[in-house]
Design an enzyme around this catalytic site. Structure first.
Site, short mmCIF file in Angstrom:
data_model
loop_
_atom_site.label_atom_id
_atom_site.label_comp_id
_atom_site.label_asym_id
_atom_site.label_seq_id
_atom_site.Cartn_x
_atom_site.Cartn_y
_atom_site.Cartn_z
CB CYS A 166 -113.83 29.89 -21.25
SG CYS A 166 -112.57 31.18 -20.97
CG ASP A 213 -105.99 26.27 -20.63
OD1 ASP A 213 -105.76 27.47 -20.37
OD2 ASP A 213 -107.12 25.77 -20.57
CG HIS A 245 -108.26 28.42 -22.85
ND1 HIS A 245 -108.56 28.07 -21.55
CD2 HIS A 245 -109.14 29.40 -23.18
CE1 HIS A 245 -109.58 28.79 -21.13
NE2 HIS A 245 -109.95 29.61 -22.10
#
Length: 279
Positions: A166, A213, A245
């Protein structure tokens, strides 16, 4: 099957001022600069997920001037682990770092947030945009630069890889530009990556992506793939169905598809390093 809804937030640093929009609001993708972003800013889903169980095997020590989780014994192969917004104190990140150590790497996982990591599953009303405004490129990159300097001067690795999840994915991308010491990179469900950063990639890059996502959605994933193809980069992109995600760090290990995807993303990284660092 449980999935977290993911609404992307735009940090103050990239909010187009001319739009006259409130920087604390969720910004529609159509209003973001289409030519500059390869992955959008971290969103609410970046702080949600499942806390994993286990006993971390590493230790905390000062490295590069910051508190750093260090695990593993080999100093010939080093992995710089750049975390999501939950930071180096999250057990999930520590356990994953230990997994990389078990695969033969000395793992260096620094505190990217100066003791101010975002909490897992924060209370309603927590202001992620305000937090992101204090953890931009100008605050984060000097930390990574100092840690990299210590890796090169103290550990002197023969092989140096980087993994980013991320938030950390942006900085893995930047470390793969020409002239850097990192030889191979992996990132899962990246955020905040610009197309300019993707264009500068000159080292091998593997990406693990989630089917669901909104931060690294299909249109940006396809643009990233097109750019990597255009610049003739050595790359790999794996897409995992049935997950959202954050799956590679914060997935629910009691849900078979989430556990499988997390395990396979880790294997993807290890196999990628083994192949690209052997050349």
């Amino acid at each position: 099957m449980r999935k977290f809804a993911c609404f992307a937030l735009t940090a103050l640093a990239i909010l187009p001022p001319a739009l006259g929009l409130d920087a604390s609001a969720d910004i529609p993708f159509s209003l973001l600069p289409k030519t500059s972003m390869a992955a959008k800013a971290p969103g609410k889903c970046c702080g949600t997920g499942t806390l994993h169980t286990g006993t971390p095997r590493g230790r905390m020590q000062t490295f590069g001037g910051v508190e750093t989780y260090i695990t593993g014994h080999s100093s010939t192969k080093v992995l710089l682990y750049l975390t999501d917004i939950l930071g180096h104190v999250l057990p999930n990140n520590q356990l994953l770092a230990d997994d990389f150590a078990a695969a033969g790497y000395k793992v260096i996982m620094p505190d990217l947030f100066s003791g101010d990591a975002w909490p897992l599953n924060p209370p309603e009303g927590a202001d992620l945009n305000a937090w992101l405004a204090g953890h931009g490129l100008e605050q984060t990159e000097p930390i990574i630069t100092a840690v990299m300097a210590d890796i090169e001067s103290k550990l002197k690795p023969k092989s140096l890889a980087a993994a980013g999840y991320c938030f950390g994915g942006k900085y893995v991308t930047r470390l793969l530009a020409a002239g850097g010491a990192v030889q191979s990179g992996f990132m899962a469900h990246p955020s905040f990556v610009t197309m300019e950063e993707v264009s500068a990639v000159s080292k091998p890059l593997a990406i693990a992506a989630a089917e669901t996502d909104t931060i690294f959605p299909p249109e940006l994933r396809h643009q990233t793939e097109a750019k990597l193809t255009e610049i003739k980069a050595q790359y790999q992109i794996n897409l995992f169905s049935g997950v959202a995600h954050g799956f590679a760090v914060r997935g629910n290990m009691s849900v078979p598809v989430e556990k499988y995807a997390k395990d396979q993303a880790f294997k993807q990284a290890v196999d990628w390093y083994a192949f690209t660092l052997s050349k």
